[in-house]
Scaffold this active site. Structure first.
Site, mmCIF file in Angstrom:
data_model
loop_
_atom_site.group_PDB
_atom_site.id
_atom_site.type_symbol
_atom_site.label_atom_id
_atom_site.label_comp_id
_atom_site.label_asym_id
_atom_site.label_seq_id
_atom_site.Cartn_x
_atom_site.Cartn_y
_atom_site.Cartn_z
ATOM 1 N N ARG A 45 -0.475 -8.440 7.436
ATOM 2 C CA ARG A 45 -0.330 -8.868 6.041
ATOM 3 C C ARG A 45 1.132 -8.722 5.641
ATOM 4 N NH1 ARG A 45 2.026 -4.875 4.814
ATOM 5 N NH2 ARG A 45 2.072 -5.648 2.693
ATOM 6 N N GLY A 46 1.418 -9.225 4.424
ATOM 7 C CA GLY A 46 2.817 -9.293 3.997
ATOM 8 C C GLY A 46 3.318 -10.705 4.314
ATOM 9 N N ALA A 47 3.981 -11.335 3.337
ATOM 10 C CA ALA A 47 4.262 -12.772 3.450
ATOM 11 C C ALA A 47 4.964 -13.191 4.752
ATOM 12 C CB ALA A 47 5.044 -13.225 2.220
ATOM 13 N N ARG A 88 -4.863 -17.499 3.939
ATOM 14 C CA ARG A 88 -4.489 -16.866 2.660
ATOM 15 C C ARG A 88 -3.635 -17.858 1.858
ATOM 16 N NH1 ARG A 88 -2.571 -10.891 2.754
ATOM 17 N NH2 ARG A 88 -3.469 -10.999 0.656
ATOM 18 N N GLN A 197 -1.797 -0.452 -0.087
ATOM 19 C CA GLN A 197 -0.709 -0.732 0.861
ATOM 20 C C GLN A 197 0.461 0.238 0.673
ATOM 21 O OE1 GLN A 197 -2.394 -3.008 -0.847
ATOM 22 N NE2 GLN A 197 -2.504 -4.976 0.183
ATOM 23 N N ASP A 238 5.729 -12.974 -2.489
ATOM 24 C CA ASP A 238 4.895 -13.867 -1.679
ATOM 25 C C ASP A 238 5.267 -15.327 -1.869
ATOM 26 O OD1 ASP A 238 3.154 -11.334 -1.713
ATOM 27 O OD2 ASP A 238 2.301 -12.648 -0.176
ATOM 28 N N ASN A 248 3.809 -11.775 -6.490
ATOM 29 C CA ASN A 248 3.785 -10.621 -5.578
ATOM 30 C C ASN A 248 2.508 -9.835 -5.855
ATOM 31 O OD1 ASN A 248 5.127 -9.078 -3.468
ATOM 32 N ND2 ASN A 248 5.430 -7.490 -4.992
HETATM 33 O O1 MRU Z 1 -1.950 -8.633 0.213
HETATM 34 P P1 MRU Z 1 -0.719 -8.278 0.976
HETATM 35 O O2 MRU Z 1 -0.710 -6.886 1.487
HETATM 36 O O3 MRU Z 1 -0.401 -9.304 2.038
HETATM 37 O O4 MRU Z 1 0.454 -8.384 -0.111
HETATM 38 C C1 MRU Z 1 1.776 -8.159 0.305
HETATM 39 C C2 MRU Z 1 2.774 -8.206 -0.787
HETATM 40 O O5 MRU Z 1 2.464 -8.465 -1.932
HETATM 41 C C3 MRU Z 1 4.215 -8.004 -0.400
HETATM 42 O O6 MRU Z 1 4.933 -7.392 -1.428
HETATM 43 C C4 MRU Z 1 4.854 -9.376 -0.101
HETATM 44 O O7 MRU Z 1 4.067 -10.114 0.773
HETATM 45 C C5 MRU Z 1 6.214 -9.239 0.447
HETATM 46 S S1 MRU Z 1 6.237 -8.609 2.081
HETATM 47 C C6 MRU Z 1 7.829 -8.536 2.610
#
Ligand code: MRU
Length: 346
Positions: A45-47, A88, A197, A238, A248
């Site tokens: 996870r994470g963009a 996603r 997270q 994101d 985000n």
């Molecule tokens: O649902 P997630 O854990 O994928 O959400 C992640 C975030 O909101 C992060 O802040 C974002 O993706 C930036 S990651 C460098």
């Protein structure tokens, strides 16, 4: 360096983020549908990491293909890309990475490459995305650290660290750089309900690095700001619309409103692959809504009474007026953000 994802001997290796920090389990994934499931279930996870996982997913989707005819190759590519796109909706890096893979695919086809060469070209493209992401993060880290006051206490939300990217991290890249440069006192880590997270992943990364931090519950941020205990807020993103509105993790908007009220700088750290030229404002950003069960339970333990109804928007949008600067590898973008973003978009 913490690596959330890599490709070795025909398998994508993922550090399963749903099991951290209790266990560091590396999954070996050989099938693109299984990889799509891993993205949906937040094992990765994470963009930027989602984008990277999808790029490697394309490699998996074609790797065991035995070609009957050329049309089959095009059909299979489309099928793989469509499945990965459905994982996603909010992180634009997913669609950006799949577009890069599609360009590499088309170019290889136009050159008339054989199947083996085409597969090599796709793997090379995924590896290039990976390499470039780490380089971008290191630059974001340096640029962001220079913005922070000496001895800063930085509040961050969710996990925008090595785990959320190809490596090093965006918001946590700024934290890492600031720590290396001796500019950082400590990090305040908001736990980030519902999936924690911050508590599970950001705290784990900071533990690994020996960077001083304190975990807080999401509701504590405002009071600590009022007491002058927060020097800056640094978060990831994101998707960033053309006017600077930023999607985000849910809770980011609340932090931005609080930072604005207390006149604390609010920084977004993100690679240029998170800028979405197709979204004029935050209103056009698709926001993921996840299962209410993630709110009524924590890791399978029920918190709310049986039958309780719950909402679970996974992201929110921070209006551009509340953002002091967006830190990208192409430079620090300052208000008016629409103009600064237009300058760095190709
Ligand atoms: O649902 P997630 O854990 O994928 O959400 C992640 C975030 O909101 C992060 O802040 C974002 O993706 C930036 S990651 C460098």
């Amino acid at each position: 360096m913490i690596t959330p994802i890599s490709y070795r001997d025909g398998a994508v290796e993922l550090l399963d983020q749903t099991r951290l920090p209790q266990e560091a389990v590396v999954l070996k994934i050989r099938e693109f549908r299984e990889l799509a499931r891993a993205i949906r279930e937040l094992k990765v996870r994470g963009a930027p990491a989602i984008g990277l996982a999808a790029a490697y997913g394309v490699v998996l989707g074609l790797q065991n293909l035995e070609l009957e005819d050329e049309a089959q190759l095009d059909r299979r590519f489309q099928e793989v890309v469509e499945e990965l796109k459905r994982t996603r909706p909010t992180a634009v890096n997913l669609f950006w990475a799949l577009e890069r893979m599609a360009r590499a695919f088309k170019e290889s086809r136009a050159k008339g490459l054989g199947l083996a060469e085409l597969k090599r070209a796709l793997l090379a493209e995924a590896e290039a995305i990976h390499r470039e992401d780490i380089e971008a993060n290191k630059r974001i880290g340096r640029l962001g650290a220079e913005l922070l006051p000496e001895g800063a206490t930085v509040l961050t939300h969710c996990n925008a660290g090595a785990l959320a990217t190809g490596g090093y991290g965006t918001a946590l890249g700024v934290v890492r750089s600031a720590w290396e440069m001796g500019r950082l006192r400590k990090v305040l880590v908001s736990e980030t309900r519902p999936l924690l997270q911050g508590a599970r992943l950001t705290a784990w990364e900071l533990e690994q690095e020996g960077i001083p931090y304190e975990l807080i519950t999401d509701g504590m941020a405002g009071w600590l700001m009022a007491r002058g205990e927060v020097g800056a807020v640094v978060v990831g993103a994101d998707r960033i619309a053309r006017n600077g509105d930023t999607a985000n993790k849910i809770g980011t908007y609340s932090l931005a409103v609080l930072a604005h009220h207390h006149k604390i700088p609010f920084y977004v750290a993100a690679p240029s692959s998170t800028l979405d030229p197709a979204c004029p404002t935050g209103r056009e950003i698709p926001l993921e809504e996840r299962s209410p069960e993630e709110v009524t339970t924590i890791r399978g333990v029920r918190l709310a009474p049986a039958g309780a109804s719950a909402r679970n928007p996974a992201f929110d949008v921070t209006p551009h007026e509340m953002i002091s600067a967006i830190i990208t590898e192409r430079g620090v973008l300052r208000p008016p953000l629409a103009e600064a973003i237009a300058d760095v978009l190709p």
